[in-house]
Write a protein that holds these residues in place. Structure first.
Motif, PDB file in Angstrom:
ATOM      1  N   LEU A 510       0.834  -1.202   0.000  1.00  0.00           N
ATOM      2  CA  LEU A 510       0.000   0.000   0.000  1.00  0.00           C
ATOM      3  C   LEU A 510       0.866   1.248   0.000  1.00  0.00           C
ATOM      4  O   LEU A 510       1.875   1.314   0.721  1.00  0.00           O
ATOM      5  CB  LEU A 510      -0.912  -0.012   1.236  1.00  0.00           C
ATOM      6  CG  LEU A 510      -1.870  -1.203   1.350  1.00  0.00           C
ATOM      7  CD1 LEU A 510      -2.578  -1.196   2.701  1.00  0.00           C
ATOM      8  CD2 LEU A 510      -2.890  -1.163   0.220  1.00  0.00           C
ATOM      9  N   ALA A 511       0.449   2.225  -0.784  1.00  0.00           N
ATOM     10  CA  ALA A 511       1.209   3.477  -0.858  1.00  0.00           C
ATOM     11  C   ALA A 511       0.284   4.586  -1.333  1.00  0.00           C
ATOM     12  O   ALA A 511      -0.806   4.342  -1.858  1.00  0.00           O
ATOM     13  CB  ALA A 511       2.395   3.322  -1.814  1.00  0.00           C
ATOM     14  N   ASN A 560      -9.683   5.517   3.110  1.00  0.00           N
ATOM     15  CA  ASN A 560     -10.438   6.498   3.880  1.00  0.00           C
ATOM     16  C   ASN A 560      -9.509   7.621   4.324  1.00  0.00           C
ATOM     17  O   ASN A 560      -8.299   7.422   4.489  1.00  0.00           O
ATOM     18  CB  ASN A 560     -11.056   5.817   5.108  1.00  0.00           C
ATOM     19  CG  ASN A 560     -11.886   6.782   5.933  1.00  0.00           C
ATOM     20  OD1 ASN A 560     -12.823   7.369   5.422  1.00  0.00           O
ATOM     21  ND2 ASN A 560     -11.529   6.944   7.201  1.00  0.00           N
ATOM     22  N   VAL A 561     -10.127   8.808   4.497  1.00  0.00           N
ATOM     23  CA  VAL A 561      -9.411   9.935   5.070  1.00  0.00           C
ATOM     24  C   VAL A 561     -10.042  10.237   6.419  1.00  0.00           C
ATOM     25  O   VAL A 561     -11.257  10.471   6.514  1.00  0.00           O
ATOM     26  CB  VAL A 561      -9.472  11.178   4.166  1.00  0.00           C
ATOM     27  CG1 VAL A 561      -8.813  12.373   4.853  1.00  0.00           C
ATOM     28  CG2 VAL A 561      -8.795  10.892   2.835  1.00  0.00           C
ATOM     29  N   THR A 642      -4.668   9.800   5.433  1.00  0.00           N
ATOM     30  CA  THR A 642      -5.134   8.863   4.411  1.00  0.00           C
ATOM     31  C   THR A 642      -4.741   7.447   4.831  1.00  0.00           C
ATOM     32  O   THR A 642      -3.560   7.173   5.081  1.00  0.00           O
ATOM     33  CB  THR A 642      -4.522   9.182   3.046  1.00  0.00           C
ATOM     34  OG1 THR A 642      -4.850  10.529   2.687  1.00  0.00           O
ATOM     35  CG2 THR A 642      -5.044   8.229   1.988  1.00  0.00           C
ATOM     36  N   THR A 643      -5.728   6.559   4.886  1.00  0.00           N
ATOM     37  CA  THR A 643      -5.476   5.170   5.284  1.00  0.00           C
ATOM     38  C   THR A 643      -6.036   4.222   4.221  1.00  0.00           C
ATOM     39  O   THR A 643      -6.930   4.574   3.451  1.00  0.00           O
ATOM     40  CB  THR A 643      -6.135   4.847   6.635  1.00  0.00           C
ATOM     41  OG1 THR A 643      -7.547   4.994   6.517  1.00  0.00           O
ATOM     42  CG2 THR A 643      -5.614   5.753   7.727  1.00  0.00           C
ATOM     43  N   ALA A 644      -5.484   3.016   4.216  1.00  0.00           N
ATOM     44  CA  ALA A 644      -6.000   1.957   3.351  1.00  0.00           C
ATOM     45  C   ALA A 644      -5.854   0.636   4.084  1.00  0.00           C
ATOM     46  O   ALA A 644      -4.971   0.468   4.935  1.00  0.00           O
ATOM     47  CB  ALA A 644      -5.239   1.925   2.026  1.00  0.00           C
ATOM     48  N   GLN A 651      -5.573  -2.051   8.712  1.00  0.00           N
ATOM     49  CA  GLN A 651      -5.426  -0.692   8.197  1.00  0.00           C
ATOM     50  C   GLN A 651      -3.997  -0.187   8.326  1.00  0.00           C
ATOM     51  O   GLN A 651      -3.323  -0.437   9.320  1.00  0.00           O
ATOM     52  CB  GLN A 651      -6.368   0.235   8.952  1.00  0.00           C
ATOM     53  CG  GLN A 651      -6.308   1.691   8.507  1.00  0.00           C
ATOM     54  CD  GLN A 651      -7.395   2.523   9.149  1.00  0.00           C
ATOM     55  OE1 GLN A 651      -8.558   2.418   8.801  1.00  0.00           O
ATOM     56  NE2 GLN A 651      -7.006   3.334  10.117  1.00  0.00           N
ATOM     57  N   SER A 652      -3.580   0.515   7.302  1.00  0.00           N
ATOM     58  CA  SER A 652      -2.268   1.155   7.299  1.00  0.00           C
ATOM     59  C   SER A 652      -2.438   2.629   6.953  1.00  0.00           C
ATOM     60  O   SER A 652      -3.319   3.004   6.177  1.00  0.00           O
ATOM     61  CB  SER A 652      -1.330   0.493   6.278  1.00  0.00           C
ATOM     62  OG  SER A 652      -1.088  -0.850   6.606  1.00  0.00           O
TER      63      SER A 652
END
Length: 893
Positions: A510-511, A560-561, A642-644, A651-652
């Motif tokens: 994730l990035a 998500n933010v 900002t997460t994913a 979640q990161s």
């Protein structure tokens, strides 16, 4: 030399049909045991020889033995049904005449013996009911069969078929090599004398029947001691006379008193048996049965399927295999709805389950069931056979791909437990006298089987994933039982090397990139000439990658933010999109997913492995709070993070942006004034309560008679002694001190006096006698009179509408200055441009934790009534008080 003369008769065995040229030594199946009566018959002949061997002729003469056929008269009624036979006239003097009876050499013709009458016919019938043949050619010398138990009748002389007239005719068969060895078998006591021999006068002279017995009618009696080596078969025997206590002695009241010496032994034994019957129960079997099989499972660890949903354009080999074999699908999960076992040592062991009920068993073990009778008091072999059928399906459609089977057998031949197989003796209630007859048993945790690992697939490979089935049939048998009693059970599991598959799939990388926050708008309001933010917007743009590769999570906030670090206000997304939902495995938020090259929008359906997630959202500040403290700010910025989530839903954080509420020098504000704080309005002040959230009731200080001029909040404050105090949200401060906001503090002087005037409308309709002023927080320690010059203190003055040019010192209270502060010009005691009098002279005063209660002196100009219902409070700071005022409340009574 012949040993015997006279007549002899016996009984014959077999039907004699067409028997010719028979030699005794070659006869087979000749009996080897004989009955007592048969023994007596033979022993009579032995006695015959013993009594007459020494003086045969004299003894024969003394006994009047018939030596001539003329002396014998036999009628046909005496001997019947002797077909084909006639008695020769005259004396039997030659052995030739009796060769057909087997007493001579050469061939024997027994045809005429095929027809019998009387008791011998009955005897023959009973023998032939047992077996159809008694005489066959065989080399054995035995004449009498082992199972021959019928009587061998001995005929008297008067009924003899043939008479023996010469000793040579008897000696031939009794002394020759043809004599049957059974005649001297150990089963016959030589002292026994048959009735037929005794009746002929043999034995002891014929005075006693059989030697020691005397016949009286049908009774044979003797006074001699009788010793029996074998068994006695009698209808009854008397109990006799006891040697100690006779019958009827010391037995009064007992049923035993009914017995005498003449009572039959069987009668006494039957009575005793009745008494003991309750403690002599027959052996009873365990009536429980082998009902079913139970399984004991070990190493039954389960695991979770690799997390995530499969995107389009999957490029993982394990995922492709699982899709092809029906264990996964694009847009779906792996192994859906399956309980997945993942321990390669999953084993099953089997135990018997007893069914039914029983009143006896060898122990308290409820699982024991009956195993039949014992084997001569010992254990009967208990055999258990286990048949195991293994099946493996490497697909979700149930197609069988591999099979295997095995059979194992366990036995236990003795009491106890061996290899899980138990055999136990069921003892009777009185084992000391009543032997056990039955056994029971069980089996427990036998035939350990590994349900998987037998296939050709490596346990670490995705190809080992599938359904494993183990069908087991266990049968038991015992003793002479030929067929097994079978029970069956089946175990089905789904197994997969989930940890290996999960590792082969890999994790999400994730990035995010291109995160930019841009302030769009900012609005403000003012207090005491200083601006405050009361509105604003900011725009965030970002791109997230790696969200769908190799798999993705079905989540309502996959990307998500989140908004953080807010205090005294609220930040919300008011336009644009910053949260991507993939609930159910498909794209639920349109306008956020695009192809890697940005040319194709994915507004629904299953995302592709390399798709990107775009964030473009606007955030707005709102709320009635503020970020102002007594000496600074509670908050100056907020964050946009900002997460994913990866395919497992973990979640990161991809990026966090800190967004300042205001940056000094922006939005047209001077850089030197610093950043603006947020003020959302708070709770407004009222006519009697001042909260310092607005300046609605603040009045301009000019002359002592111009008290109603409204303060304009945008009016900037000026520095210096005698100037105005600053109202900032929730506080009344010296703007030049460290508590000031927005203004330059470089010219602060603790000796300067600063002023604030506030109008309170009491709405009084009649004359009031008491005025209460509540200062919050408790400022008692900071309160001083107007004539005090102490720094960092607060003075409070009251101006009544009836005497506008006079300041009444609320802290001085009921004390008086005595006119010493009359006609004060502008300065430390007077903020106005014209002169005023400063007085005390309240009728009373009390100070309770910063609440001043003042008694009004109407005569001295302290009047609050329907005409003069307003008052004005003057607040004077010198320097910076330790308790900055945050609220003032006024009331009258």
């Amino acid at each position: 030399m012949p040993d015997y003369t006279g007549s002899f008769s016996g009984s014959f065995e077999g039907n004699g049909s067409n028997l010719t040229n028979i030699s005794y030594p070659t006869l087979a199946n000749k009996p080897i045991t004989i009955s007592t009566f048969q023994g007596n018959s033979i022993l009579a002949n032995s006695a015959f020889r013993d009594n007459f061997a020494s003086n045969v002729k004299d003894r024969l003469d003394a006994e009047s033995v018939i030596s001539s056929s003329a002396q014998v008269t036999i009628t046909e009624s005496q001997i019947s049904d002797l077909t084909h036979q006639t008695i020769p006239n005259g004396t039997i003097s030659s052995s030739k005449q009796i060769q057909r009876l087997g007493f001579g050499g050469g061939n024997i013709d027994l045809v005429e013996l095929n027809t019998f009458t009387g008791s011998i016919q009955t005897q023959v019938n009973s023998i032939t009911n047992v077996t159809s043949s008694y005489l066959t050619a065989e080399s054995t010398s035995s004449l009498l069969r082992l199972n021959q138990t019928s009587s061998m009748s001995v005929a008297t002389a008067s009924h003899a078929l043939y008479a023996i007239s010469a000793s040579v005719e008897i000696n031939y068969e009794t002394s020759s090599s043809y004599a049957d060895t059974a005649l001297t078998a150990s089963y016959i006591n030589p002292t026994f004398i048959s009735a037929s021999a005794a009746a002929s006068g043999f034995g002891q002279g014929g005075a006693e029947i059989g030697g020691i017995f005397t016949q009286t009618g049908s009774i044979f009696a003797t006074s001699k001691n009788l010793q029996v080596t074998g068994s006695i078969n009698a209808t009854n025997i008397n109990v006799g006379v006891p040697t100690s206590n006779d019958w009827g002695t010391n037995l009064n009241g007992s049923y035993f008193n009914n017995f005498t010496k003449d009572t039959d032994v069987s009668e006494v034994l039957r009575f005793v048996a009745g008494l003991l019957s309750s403690s002599a129960a027959n052996p009873t079997p365990n009536t429980k049965t082998f009902n079913s099989i139970s399984e004991t499972k070990s190493n039954t660890n389960t695991g979770n399927a690799p997390s995530g949903y499969i995107p389009n354009d999957n490029n993982i080999n394990d995922l492709t295999y699982l899709i092809d074999n029906g264990f996964a699908s694009v847009g779906g999960t792996i192994f859906p709805s399956k309980v997945i076992y993942n321990n390669t040592g999953y084993r099953l062991r089997y135990s018997s389950v007893a069914g039914g009920s029983t009143s006896v068993q060898s122990s308290n073990d409820s699982q024991l069931f009956g195993l039949g009778v014992l084997n001569s008091g010992g254990a009967n072999t208990f055999t258990i056979r286990g048949s195991h059928s293994f099946r493996f399906n490497n697909n979700n459609s149930g197609n069988q791909t591999e099979v295997s089977s095995s059979t194992l057998t366990l036995t236990n031949t003795s009491f106890g437990t061996s290899n899980g197989v138990t055999v136990a003796k069921i003892n009777t209630v009185n084992p000391a006298v009543i032997p056990a007859a039955f056994q029971d048993g069980k089996f427990s945790n036998i035939f350990s089987q590994n349900i998987m690992g037998w296939t050709t697939e490596a346990n670490t490979s995705v190809s080992a994933s599938g359904t494993y089935i183990l069908d087991t049939t266990i049968g038991i048998k015992t003793g002479s039982q030929s067929a097994f009693v079978d029970k069956s059970i089946s175990e089905t599991i789904f197994w997969a090397p989930v940890s290996n598959i999960d590792s082969n799939i890999g994790t999400n990388s994730l990035a995010s990139n291109g995160e930019v926050v841009t302030p769009l708008t900012l609005t403000s309001s003012s207090l005491s000439g200083a601006p405050y933010i009361n509105g604003g917007t900011w725009k965030l743009v970002a791109t997230a990658s790696g969200v769908f590769q190799p798999m993705y999570s079905a989540n309502s906030s996959l990307v998500n933010v989140s908004i953080g670090s807010v205090n005294g206000y609220t930040i919300t997304n008011t336009s644009g999109k910053d949260t991507l939902s993939t609930s159910g495995g498909t794209i639920q938020t349109s306008g956020m997913v695009t192809s890697a090259d940005g040319t194709t929008a994915r507004n629904s359906g299953v995302p592709h492995r390399t798709d990107l997630v775009l964030i473009d959202a606007t955030y707005t500040i709102s709320g009635t709070g503020d970020t102002i403290t007594e000496s600074g700010f509670s908050d100056t910025s907020f964050t946009l993070t900002t997460t994913a989530k990866n395919r497992a839903g973990s979640q990161s954080t991809l990026d966090t942006k800190t967004v300042p509420l205001h940056t000094a020098g922006t939005f047209g504000q001077p850089n030197g004034n610093g950043s603006m704080g947020y003020f959302g309005g708070g709770t407004a002040s009222s006519t009697l309560v001042e909260r310092f959230t607005n300046e609605t009731y603040r009045r301009i200080i000019s002359t002592s008679t111009a008290l109603t001029n409204a303060w304009v909040s945008t009016t900037a404050l000026t520095n210096g002694d005698g100037k105005d105090l600053q109202v900032k949200p929730g506080y009344l401060v010296n703007h030049e001190s460290s508590n000031g906001y927005w203004y330059d503090t470089s010219s602060y002087n603790a000796g300067h006096y600063k002023w604030y005037m506030r109008e309170f409308d009491t709405n009084a309709t009649n004359n009031k006698g008491t005025l209460t002023i509540d200062l919050n927080p408790n400022s008692s320690s900071d309160l001083v009179t107007f004539d005090s010059t102490s720094a960092n203190k607060i003075a409070v003055g009251v101006i009544f509408g009836s005497s506008a040019s006079t300041i009444f010192d609320a802290v001085k209270g009921n004390q008086s200055y005595g006119g010493s502060l009359n006609s004060q010009s502008t300065g430390a005691t007077n903020p106005f441009s014209d002169s005023v009098d400063v007085k005390g002279d309240f009728s009373s005063i009390s100070n309770s934790n910063g609440t001043l209660t003042l008694g009004l002196n109407n005569a001295g100009g302290q009047t609050i009534n329907g005409t003069n219902d307003k008052i004005w409070l003057l607040i004077r700071y010198k320097g910076t008080p330790s308790q900055t005022l945050e609220q003032i409340t006024v009331s009258v009574s």
